[in-house]
Design a protein around this motif. Structure first.
Motif, PDB file in Angstrom:
ATOM      1  N   LEU A 107      54.043  39.916  -1.463  1.00 56.07           N
ATOM      2  CA  LEU A 107      55.088  40.126  -0.598  1.00 56.07           C
ATOM      3  C   LEU A 107      55.145  41.003   0.079  1.00 56.07           C
ATOM      4  N   SER A 108      54.932  42.283  -0.093  1.00 52.78           N
ATOM      5  CA  SER A 108      54.867  43.395   1.029  1.00 52.78           C
ATOM      6  C   SER A 108      54.137  44.715   0.468  1.00 52.78           C
ATOM      7  N   VAL A 109      53.930  45.569   1.319  1.00 52.58           N
ATOM      8  CA  VAL A 109      53.242  46.874   1.087  1.00 52.58           C
ATOM      9  C   VAL A 109      54.173  48.037   1.672  1.00 52.58           C
ATOM     10  N   ASP A 110      54.793  48.856   1.156  1.00 48.90           N
ATOM     11  CA  ASP A 110      55.530  49.976   1.509  1.00 48.90           C
ATOM     12  C   ASP A 110      54.750  51.160   1.626  1.00 48.90           C
ATOM     13  N   GLU A 111      53.988  51.616   2.621  1.00 42.64           N
ATOM     14  CA  GLU A 111      53.244  52.790   2.612  1.00 42.64           C
ATOM     15  C   GLU A 111      53.818  54.042   2.491  1.00 42.64           C
ATOM     16  N   GLU A 112      55.220  54.076   2.910  1.00 42.14           N
ATOM     17  CA  GLU A 112      55.838  55.266   3.066  1.00 42.14           C
ATOM     18  C   GLU A 112      56.005  55.557   1.167  1.00 42.14           C
ATOM     19  N   LYS A 113      56.692  54.545   0.661  1.00 42.62           N
ATOM     20  CA  LYS A 113      57.002  54.741  -0.832  1.00 42.62           C
ATOM     21  C   LYS A 113      55.838  54.410  -1.741  1.00 42.62           C
ATOM     22  N   LYS A 114      54.627  54.004  -1.098  1.00 49.73           N
ATOM     23  CA  LYS A 114      53.331  53.791  -1.877  1.00 49.73           C
ATOM     24  C   LYS A 114      53.523  52.713  -2.876  1.00 49.73           C
ATOM     25  N   THR A 115      54.322  51.476  -2.549  1.00 49.37           N
ATOM     26  CA  THR A 115      54.815  50.512  -3.536  1.00 49.37           C
ATOM     27  C   THR A 115      54.129  49.193  -2.941  1.00 49.37           C
ATOM     28  N   VAL A 116      53.798  48.214  -3.742  1.00 49.80           N
ATOM     29  CA  VAL A 116      53.574  46.742  -3.457  1.00 49.80           C
ATOM     30  C   VAL A 116      54.731  46.011  -4.240  1.00 49.80           C
ATOM     31  N   LYS A 117      55.138  44.954  -3.403  1.00 53.69           N
ATOM     32  CA  LYS A 117      55.921  44.098  -4.182  1.00 53.69           C
ATOM     33  C   LYS A 117      55.374  42.775  -4.310  1.00 53.69           C
ATOM     34  N   VAL A 118      55.146  42.398  -5.442  1.00 51.30           N
ATOM     35  CA  VAL A 118      54.441  41.027  -5.743  1.00 51.30           C
ATOM     36  C   VAL A 118      55.384  40.289  -6.826  1.00 51.30           C
ATOM     37  N   GLU A 119      54.847  38.971  -6.932  1.00 49.94           N
ATOM     38  CA  GLU A 119      55.526  37.843  -7.742  1.00 49.94           C
ATOM     39  C   GLU A 119      54.702  38.063  -9.051  1.00 49.94           C
ATOM     40  N   PRO A 120      55.278  37.564 -10.071  1.00 47.51           N
ATOM     41  CA  PRO A 120      54.765  37.812 -11.344  1.00 47.51           C
ATOM     42  C   PRO A 120      53.205  37.207 -11.691  1.00 47.51           C
ATOM     43  N   TYR A 121      52.807  35.868 -10.877  1.00 48.33           N
ATOM     44  CA  TYR A 121      51.725  35.374 -11.172  1.00 48.33           C
ATOM     45  C   TYR A 121      50.482  35.740 -10.161  1.00 48.33           C
ATOM     46  N   VAL A 122      50.685  36.926  -9.461  1.00 50.26           N
ATOM     47  CA  VAL A 122      49.729  37.612  -8.810  1.00 50.26           C
ATOM     48  C   VAL A 122      48.561  37.962  -9.621  1.00 50.26           C
ATOM     49  N   THR A 123      47.141  37.717  -9.376  1.00 49.85           N
ATOM     50  CA  THR A 123      46.343  38.365 -10.506  1.00 49.85           C
ATOM     51  C   THR A 123      45.803  39.710  -9.823  1.00 49.85           C
ATOM     52  N   MET A 124      45.212  40.155 -10.919  1.00 50.85           N
ATOM     53  CA  MET A 124      44.808  41.566 -10.427  1.00 50.85           C
ATOM     54  C   MET A 124      43.585  41.387  -9.308  1.00 50.85           C
ATOM     55  N   GLY A 125      42.784  40.529  -9.494  1.00 50.55           N
ATOM     56  CA  GLY A 125      41.845  40.205  -8.297  1.00 50.55           C
ATOM     57  C   GLY A 125      42.359  39.876  -7.112  1.00 50.55           C
ATOM     58  N   GLN A 126      43.441  39.032  -7.015  1.00 50.12           N
ATOM     59  CA  GLN A 126      44.359  39.010  -5.745  1.00 50.12           C
ATOM     60  C   GLN A 126      44.659  40.328  -5.181  1.00 50.12           C
ATOM     61  N   LEU A 127      45.371  41.067  -5.969  1.00 52.70           N
ATOM     62  CA  LEU A 127      45.896  42.189  -5.464  1.00 52.70           C
ATOM     63  C   LEU A 127      44.731  43.430  -5.029  1.00 52.70           C
ATOM     64  N   THR A 128      43.610  43.483  -5.733  1.00 48.84           N
ATOM     65  CA  THR A 128      42.680  44.249  -5.351  1.00 48.84           C
ATOM     66  C   THR A 128      42.038  43.768  -4.013  1.00 48.84           C
ATOM     67  N   ARG A 129      41.713  42.476  -3.854  1.00 55.93           N
ATOM     68  CA  ARG A 129      41.157  42.052  -2.652  1.00 55.93           C
ATOM     69  C   ARG A 129      42.157  42.151  -1.516  1.00 55.93           C
ATOM     70  N   TYR A 130      43.508  42.278  -1.672  1.00 59.12           N
ATOM     71  CA  TYR A 130      44.378  42.593  -0.789  1.00 59.12           C
ATOM     72  C   TYR A 130      44.434  44.015  -0.348  1.00 59.12           C
ATOM     73  N   LEU A 131      44.436  44.844  -1.357  1.00 57.31           N
ATOM     74  CA  LEU A 131      44.702  46.367  -0.882  1.00 57.31           C
ATOM     75  C   LEU A 131      43.548  47.037  -0.404  1.00 57.31           C
ATOM     76  N   ILE A 132      42.264  46.706  -1.011  1.00 54.44           N
ATOM     77  CA  ILE A 132      40.974  47.393  -0.542  1.00 54.44           C
ATOM     78  C   ILE A 132      40.930  47.379   0.928  1.00 54.44           C
ATOM     79  N   PRO A 133      40.839  46.258   1.732  1.00 55.39           N
ATOM     80  CA  PRO A 133      40.894  46.326   3.217  1.00 55.39           C
ATOM     81  C   PRO A 133      41.786  47.401   3.798  1.00 55.39           C
ATOM     82  N   ARG A 134      42.942  47.558   3.099  1.00 51.97           N
ATOM     83  CA  ARG A 134      43.917  48.131   3.782  1.00 51.97           C
ATOM     84  C   ARG A 134      43.906  49.694   3.440  1.00 51.97           C
ATOM     85  N   GLY A 135      42.829  49.967   2.561  1.00 50.93           N
ATOM     86  CA  GLY A 135      42.435  51.438   2.260  1.00 50.93           C
ATOM     87  C   GLY A 135      43.271  51.828   1.045  1.00 50.93           C
ATOM     88  N   TRP A 136      43.697  50.983   0.303  1.00 49.48           N
ATOM     89  CA  TRP A 136      44.527  51.063  -0.933  1.00 49.48           C
ATOM     90  C   TRP A 136      43.966  50.618  -2.220  1.00 49.48           C
TER      91      TRP A 136
END
Length: 152
Positions: A107-136
């Motif tokens: 759903l979102s990335v809050d760079e100030e709070k360093k949090t990611v808002k996701v739904e429960p069935y987001v996979t770790m692969g999905q999350l990793t592929r989303y964050l790495i290009p953003r430097g996270w």
């Protein structure tokens, strides 16, 4: 009785035929469907509106459960074959299933709070592929891409 044991013997001895010609192609097409669905969700839908509709769907199921005597516990309605465990989830057959299947959007990335808002069935692969290009990245990266955030 003879035909059952013969069929059982053939399935055990030649299961590779079933795997190669049925399970592998089926898995391939399921993965393509899931990938396309995630891409469409990611690029063409307003995530907050879509998320609100999903939450209302879950709330409706909980309201249906409340209308019962509530003696039957709730559990996720995810099919056993989609689980990472080798154990068959027999307990689910005696519970009230809640469908969360489409809840797999980042759903979102809050760079100030360093949090990611996701739904429960987001996979770790999905999350990793989303964050790495953003430097996270997450502090501990699970090696199994298909494990969901909700399951962890």
């Amino acid at each position: 009785m003879i035909s059952e044991s013969l069929l059982e013997h053939l399935l055990k001895k030649y299961r590779w035929i079933f795997v190669i010609f049925f399970l592998l192609p089926l898995t391939f097409f399921y993965d393509i469907y899931h990938f396309i669905r995630q891409q469409v969700t990611e690029y063409f839908k307003d995530k907050s509106v879509c998320h609100d509709l999903k939450v209302k769907h879950v709330q409706g199921q909980v309201r249906e459960w409340i209308k019962t005597d509530q003696s039957i516990p709730m559990c996720t309605g995810r099919a056993g074959w989609k689980c990472m465990s080798l154990r068959e989830p027999k307990y689910k057959s005696s519970m009230f299933p809640v469908d969360l299947e489409a809840m797999d959007t980042i759903l979102s990335v809050d760079e100030e709070k360093k949090t990611v808002k996701v739904e429960p069935y987001v996979t770790m692969g999905q999350l990793t592929r989303y964050l790495i290009p953003r430097g996270w990245t997450i502090p501990v990266v699970v090696e199994l891409d298909d494990v969901t955030v909700g399951k962890l």
